[in-house]
Design a protein around this motif. Structure first.
Motif, mmCIF file in Angstrom:
data_model
loop_
_atom_site.group_PDB
_atom_site.id
_atom_site.type_symbol
_atom_site.label_atom_id
_atom_site.label_comp_id
_atom_site.label_asym_id
_atom_site.label_seq_id
_atom_site.Cartn_x
_atom_site.Cartn_y
_atom_site.Cartn_z
ATOM 1 N N ARG A 7 0.903 -1.246 0.094
ATOM 2 C CA ARG A 7 -0.002 0.036 -0.014
ATOM 3 C C ARG A 7 0.907 1.038 -0.083
ATOM 4 N N LEU A 14 -4.047 -3.083 -0.745
ATOM 5 C CA LEU A 14 -4.127 -4.669 -0.811
ATOM 6 C C LEU A 14 -4.028 -5.562 -0.032
ATOM 7 N N TYR A 66 -16.479 -4.572 -7.316
ATOM 8 C CA TYR A 66 -15.221 -5.255 -7.194
ATOM 9 C C TYR A 66 -15.580 -6.719 -6.191
ATOM 10 N N GLY A 400 -12.079 3.837 -7.667
ATOM 11 C CA GLY A 400 -11.844 2.678 -6.997
ATOM 12 C C GLY A 400 -11.330 2.835 -5.660
ATOM 13 N N ARG A 404 -11.431 -0.382 -3.096
ATOM 14 C CA ARG A 404 -10.096 -1.016 -2.724
ATOM 15 C C ARG A 404 -9.826 -0.944 -1.100
ATOM 16 N N GLY A 408 -10.234 -4.210 1.000
ATOM 17 C CA GLY A 408 -8.810 -4.490 1.686
ATOM 18 C C GLY A 408 -9.064 -4.945 3.145
#
Length: 455
Positions: A7, A14, A66, A400, A404, A408
């Protein structure tokens, strides 16, 4: 299909492991600081165990869709490193009702964008589309959640694509190749932190289609996944579409995450590599550290602040001591606390000639000792908090960013409040907490020092 390795901002987060019971330290309450949540997300769970999260935003008629699976390279079986990433590729090779190649073609036909990424902690698949096309995206993604084809006729060709990606991303880049060797030297070649996300080349070649079917069966359950919707969709519509698509995927058991233990000391305490394409000597020192999910988790947010104080750009301690003094071209520090297991606290610096390697290394260790002896100041702590929160919040504007960060956080087994109130949690960090985190981590014997040198 990019590999998310660490990150760098709030929007690139992530790191993301399995669903299941939360670690005790993760059962956190919202911060004492009264503050609005970043996204105001709503969440619910479908009958098959799939977690659904909605972050409404009606500024534009677009939506981000996602799906995060709590299975990254950290779940690769021994001897089969790279299978999570290889499977990310094969998930685009068709499913029950979507022929191979049609997924991305249909997304593009509708004016959208799609891709996927693999981190150590999760694999995620996503599309950004005009909001009226959301139903199609959800039907197609639910179809491959129910059962991808892993087309045997395309398996070997895609293996070659992965190997070529490895050659381009790792083997042709001296710093990437060195980082791969460095991680293995510190943690061990088969430790989840020591294996490359993309995999060792000989192990990529060993992966069979049956290995992939077994990995899918063990890890890609709806109850080990999180669906994130962000953008122009109402809760009523999101619930309707989720039930009509993902709700039809049968529930199935999954194998909970179980990673090998953290070693007491590094496999190699020092590493030196010479590469012909390298022009400057680069110093790396990594120290094992607690994370949001492992060890003394209360140190995680203070360590974010500590990394910024020590090496967060101009004005940081390492920049003043190494760059402004003429010893180094650059100097930085980083901390990857959003992971399922032990984290790394890492220091980087590029040597400036005629400084010797010994002199630079001594200067780095002296700066660490000074920090441990004297501690950080209240002014440094306040400045780092201000810069960290302001800089990261600017990254939230992209479509996004919300999925994310939310995906995450949730796929790590952390509560949604960790994402919603992240700035408030950082602002609550005190000078004393930063100093306690520094004392707990910077002298840890599980550490490795490495040099990447010109040939």
């Amino acid at each position: 299909m990019p590999i998310l390795t660490r990150r760098t901002t709030i929007a690139a987060a992530l790191a993301m492991p399995a669903a299941g019971s939360l670690p005790a330290a993760a059962q956190a309450t919202p911060p004492a600081v009264t503050e609005r949540p970043l996204f105001g997300a709503k969440s619910w769970v479908l009958g098959n165990g799939l977690k659904v999260v909605l972050a409404e935003n009606h500024r534009a008629p677009v939506v981000a869709h996602y799906v995060f699976y709590g299975a990254g390279s950290g779940e690769d079986p021994a001897g089969l490193s790279g299978i999570a990433h290889f499977m990310e590729h094969m998930m685009f090779k068709g499913s029950g009702n979507v022929p191979s190649g049609d997924f991305s073609r249909l997304v593009a036909r509708e004016g959208g964008q799609d891709n996927a990424f693999t981190s150590r902690d999760a694999t995620a698949y996503f599309q950004h589309v005009e909001s009226s096309r959301l139903a199609l995206m959800m039907r197609m993604e639910a179809d491959r959640m129910a059962g991808p084809a892993f087309n045997p006729d395309e398996f070997e060709a895609e293996r070659n694509v992965v190997l070529e990606e490895r050659r381009q991303v790792i083997e042709s880049q001296p710093r990437s190749l060195f980082q791969e060797s460095f991680d293995a030297a510190m943690w061990g070649r088969q430790h989840w932190r020591g294996r490359p996300i993309i995999g060792w080349p000989e192990e990529i070649r060993a992966i069979s289609r049956q290995d992939m079917l077994d990995f899918f069966a063990a890890r890609y359950s709806p109850s080990n996944a999180t669906l994130i919707l962000a953008g122009d969709v109402t809760e009523a519509r999101a619930r309707e579409l989720a039930e009509a698509t993902y709700g039809l995927v049968p529930t199935r058991p999954f194998t909970p995450r179980a990673r090998n233990a953290t070693p007491a000391t590094a496999v190699e305490e020092r590493l030196e590599r010479r590469e012909a394409a390298t022009r400057e000597a680069v110093l790396v020192r990594a120290i094992a550290a607690p994370s949001m999910t492992w060890g003394e988790t209360h140190h995680a947010h203070p360590l974010e602040i500590l990394a910024h104080i020590l090496g967060g750009g101009t004005g940081s301690r390492l920049h003043r001591a190494l760059v402004e003094s003429g010893l180094a071209v650059n100097a930085s520090a980083g901390y990857d606390g959003e992971t399922a297991g032990a984290a790394n606290f890492t220091i980087y610096s590029t040597l400036r000639a005629p400084t010797t390697r010994e002199a630079l290394e001594v200067a780095v260790m002296a700066e660490i000792k000074k920090l441990l002896d004297d501690g950080v100041s209240e002014a440094e702590t306040a400045r780092a908090i201000r810069q960290q929160t302001a800089g990261a919040l600017l990254a939230l504007d992209g479509i996004g960013a919300a999925p994310r960060m939310l995906g995450g956080t949730l796929s790590l087994g952390l509560p949604i409040e960790e994402a919603e109130y992240w700035p408030a949690r950082l602002r609550a960090v005190t000078q004393a907490q930063v100093n306690a985190a520094a004392r707990a981590v910077l002298a840890n014997p599980l550490a490795t020092t490495g040099w990447l040198l010109p040939a």
